[in-house]
Write an enzyme that holds these catalytic residues in place. Structure first.
Site, short mmCIF file in Angstrom:
data_model
loop_
_atom_site.label_atom_id
_atom_site.label_comp_id
_atom_site.label_asym_id
_atom_site.label_seq_id
_atom_site.Cartn_x
_atom_site.Cartn_y
_atom_site.Cartn_z
N GLU A 102 0.84 -1.22 0.00
CA GLU A 102 0.00 0.00 0.00
C GLU A 102 0.86 1.25 0.00
O GLU A 102 1.96 1.27 0.56
CB GLU A 102 -0.88 0.01 1.26
N ASP A 103 0.33 2.29 -0.59
CA ASP A 103 1.03 3.57 -0.58
C ASP A 103 0.96 4.25 0.78
O ASP A 103 1.96 4.68 1.33
CB ASP A 103 0.45 4.50 -1.67
N ASP A 131 -4.23 5.96 5.97
CA ASP A 131 -4.78 7.21 6.48
C ASP A 131 -5.72 6.85 7.63
O ASP A 131 -5.27 6.64 8.76
CB ASP A 131 -5.50 7.90 5.31
N PHE A 170 -2.29 16.40 3.66
CA PHE A 170 -2.47 15.74 2.37
C PHE A 170 -1.16 15.78 1.59
O PHE A 170 -0.60 16.84 1.35
CB PHE A 170 -3.59 16.40 1.56
N ARG A 212 1.73 12.21 -9.32
CA ARG A 212 2.18 10.85 -9.01
C ARG A 212 3.64 10.63 -9.35
O ARG A 212 4.33 9.82 -8.73
CB ARG A 212 1.35 9.81 -9.79
P1 XMP Z 1 -7.76 5.11 4.31
O1 XMP Z 1 -8.34 6.34 4.98
O2 XMP Z 1 -8.82 4.14 3.96
O3 XMP Z 1 -7.20 5.72 2.98
O4 XMP Z 1 -6.64 4.53 5.12
C1 XMP Z 1 -6.21 5.11 2.27
C2 XMP Z 1 -6.19 5.62 0.86
O5 XMP Z 1 -6.53 7.00 0.78
C3 XMP Z 1 -5.68 7.67 -0.11
N1 XMP Z 1 -4.96 8.72 0.64
C4 XMP Z 1 -4.19 9.67 0.12
N2 XMP Z 1 -3.86 9.93 -1.16
N3 XMP Z 1 -2.55 11.76 -0.44
C5 XMP Z 1 -3.04 10.98 -1.43
O6 XMP Z 1 -2.72 11.22 -2.57
C6 XMP Z 1 -2.84 11.58 0.86
O7 XMP Z 1 -2.36 12.33 1.72
C7 XMP Z 1 -3.70 10.47 1.15
N4 XMP Z 1 -4.21 9.98 2.31
C8 XMP Z 1 -4.96 8.91 1.96
C9 XMP Z 1 -4.74 6.63 -0.66
O8 XMP Z 1 -5.21 6.18 -1.90
C10 XMP Z 1 -4.80 5.50 0.32
O9 XMP Z 1 -4.59 4.25 -0.25
MG MG Z 2 -4.05 3.66 -2.13
#
Ligand code: XMP
Ligand code: MG
Length: 183
Positions: free
Chosen positions: A103-104, A107, A156, A169
């Site tokens: 995962e990237d 959050d 963000f 990206r």
């Molecule tokens: P959750 O809240 O489910 O979210 O843990 C995970 C996904 O939300 C996106 N995400 C972000 N994408 N900048 C981004 O470009 C951010 O700061 C950010 N925070 C959450 C991301 O796709 C991640 O997998």
């Molecule tokens: Mg993601």
């Protein structure tokens, strides 16, 4: 887009290109040690994890294959909705396989906790979670993450696969997006 042309839209760099490469190498070494002798399926979450997957998979010595899922929890905004939809499922069955979710960013944790439960329910032999970034202050649910690259503040961020409206990206660092871009 490269860093120079995006610079005026970023407020600060949180993780440099050098820090990314050295942390990815450390994480790969941990995965190699734990999974030595095993065949591992790397499951990347599209699209944010593409850069991390590309670097991590090439840094690994163990034998791996790769598959991808696309999930939606976000739309084009910057706040997690908690509603997860599968936009693209895995191409193959994972029953009996050792899966590592790549995962990237974590959050709220809602996406990953849902994904880990879903892949476990499909009968994977094991499911580990590896995330490049985590925002501890944003956590709404506990996700049992095995490896995290960097903990970052609850802002963000873009770059290294992460986007705002599909842009940024390709930046080779992780940076905070200037709120003026989205407000
Ligand atoms: P959750 O809240 O489910 O979210 O843990 C995970 C996904 O939300 C996106 N995400 C972000 N994408 N900048 C981004 O470009 C951010 O700061 C950010 N925070 C959450 C991301 O796709 C991640 O997998
Ligand atoms: Mg993601």
């Amino acid at each position: 887009m490269n860093f120079e042309s995006a610079k005026s839209q970023l407020t600060k760099v949180l993780v440099t290109e050098e820090q990314i490469q050295s942390r990815v190498a450390e994480m790969a070494a941990e995965i190699d040690a734990k999974y030595e002798g095993k065949e591992v399926l790397l499951v990347g979450v599209l699209k944010g994890a593409i850069m991390f997957m590309a670097d991590l998979s090439r840094a690994l010595n163990i034998s791996t294959s790769m598959d991808w899922m696309a999930l939606s929890s976000y739309g084009s905004g910057t706040v997690s909705s908690g509603v997860i939809r599968i936009l693209k499922d895995l191409d193959a069955e994972i029953h009996g396989k050792h899966v590592i979710i790549v995962e990237d960013i974590i959050d709220s944790g809602l996406t990953l906790s849902w994904l880990q439960a879903t892949l476990t329910a499909r009968g994977a032999a094991s499911v580990d979670v590896v995330a490049f970034l985590r925002k501890p202050a944003a956590a709404k649910v506990e996700v049992p993450v095995w490896l995290v690259g960097y903990d970052i503040p609850n802002e963000f961020v873009v770059g290294y696969g992460l986007d705002y409206n599909e842009r940024y990206r390709s930046l080779n660092c992780v940076a905070v997006l200037d709120p003026k871009v989205y407000s």
